[in-house]
Design a protein around this motif. Structure first.
Motif, PDB file in Angstrom:
ATOM      1  N   THR A 282      11.909  75.601  56.731  1.00 59.60           N
ATOM      2  CA  THR A 282      12.773  75.896  55.588  1.00 59.60           C
ATOM      3  C   THR A 282      13.194  77.360  55.570  1.00 59.60           C
ATOM      4  O   THR A 282      14.375  77.676  55.399  1.00 59.60           O
ATOM      5  N   VAL A 283      12.249  78.257  55.766  1.00 59.09           N
ATOM      6  CA  VAL A 283      12.549  79.694  55.726  1.00 59.09           C
ATOM      7  C   VAL A 283      13.495  80.082  56.861  1.00 59.09           C
ATOM      8  O   VAL A 283      14.488  80.793  56.646  1.00 59.09           O
TER       9      VAL A 283
ATOM     10  N   TRP B 163       6.789  72.692  57.662  1.00 57.12           N
ATOM     11  CA  TRP B 163       7.834  72.512  56.650  1.00 57.12           C
ATOM     12  C   TRP B 163       8.270  73.856  56.066  1.00 57.12           C
ATOM     13  O   TRP B 163       9.466  74.128  55.941  1.00 57.12           O
ATOM     14  N   VAL B 164       7.301  74.712  55.727  1.00 52.73           N
ATOM     15  CA  VAL B 164       7.624  76.028  55.155  1.00 52.73           C
ATOM     16  C   VAL B 164       8.356  76.886  56.177  1.00 52.73           C
ATOM     17  O   VAL B 164       9.383  77.506  55.866  1.00 52.73           O
ATOM     18  N   LEU B 165       7.854  76.927  57.405  1.00 52.21           N
ATOM     19  CA  LEU B 165       8.484  77.723  58.456  1.00 52.21           C
ATOM     20  C   LEU B 165       9.903  77.232  58.735  1.00 52.21           C
ATOM     21  O   LEU B 165      10.837  78.037  58.838  1.00 52.21           O
TER      22      LEU B 165
ATOM     23  N   ILE C 240       2.454  71.091  56.608  1.00 51.05           N
ATOM     24  CA  ILE C 240       2.868  71.989  55.523  1.00 51.05           C
ATOM     25  C   ILE C 240       3.415  73.294  56.087  1.00 51.05           C
ATOM     26  O   ILE C 240       4.466  73.778  55.668  1.00 51.05           O
ATOM     27  N   VAL C 241       2.715  73.860  57.049  1.00 53.20           N
ATOM     28  CA  VAL C 241       3.163  75.108  57.675  1.00 53.20           C
ATOM     29  C   VAL C 241       4.500  74.895  58.390  1.00 53.20           C
ATOM     30  O   VAL C 241       5.407  75.730  58.296  1.00 53.20           O
TER      31      VAL C 241
ATOM     32  N   CYS D 167       8.117  73.966  65.029  1.00 56.38           N
ATOM     33  CA  CYS D 167       7.748  73.121  63.889  1.00 56.38           C
ATOM     34  C   CYS D 167       7.316  71.734  64.345  1.00 56.38           C
ATOM     35  O   CYS D 167       6.403  71.140  63.761  1.00 56.38           O
TER      36      CYS D 167
ATOM     37  N   CYS E 190      12.788  77.412  66.516  1.00 55.47           N
ATOM     38  CA  CYS E 190      11.917  77.184  65.370  1.00 55.47           C
ATOM     39  C   CYS E 190      11.686  75.688  65.174  1.00 55.47           C
ATOM     40  O   CYS E 190      10.579  75.274  64.806  1.00 55.47           O
TER      41      CYS E 190
END
Length: 79
Positions: free
Chosen positions: A57-58, A53-55, A50-51, A38, A34
């Motif tokens: 984090t999740v 960062w969200v990916l 942004i994508v 990223c 991941c």
């Protein structure tokens, strides 16, 4: 607990140290892969960052919880 077992199937039913190590390594490999995805997404201006960062984090939270559940399951703290 059934819902947790559904989302973290590799974290339960660990009987020996070998199974625990394999489970932890699977979560680490998923996290590293991941991270690579990223990094590639981060190249895209604005939306990619942004994508990514969200990916990141999740998936980071998922792998951390998976490792903690693996250890707790191995130590028979949770069933």
């Amino acid at each position: 607990m059934d819902m947790v077992k559904k989302y973290f199937p590799k974290s339960f039913g660990l009987e020996d140290v070998k199974a625990l190590v394999i489970s932890i390594l699977i979560y680490i490999v998923v996290d590293v892969l991941c991270g690579v995805v990223c990094a590639v997404l981060g190249i895209i201006p604005l939306l990619g960052g942004i994508v990514a960062w969200v990916l990141g984090t999740v998936v980071g939270i998922y792998t951390t919880v998976g490792i903690v559940l693996s250890v707790l399951s191995f130590l028979k703290v949770i069933k």
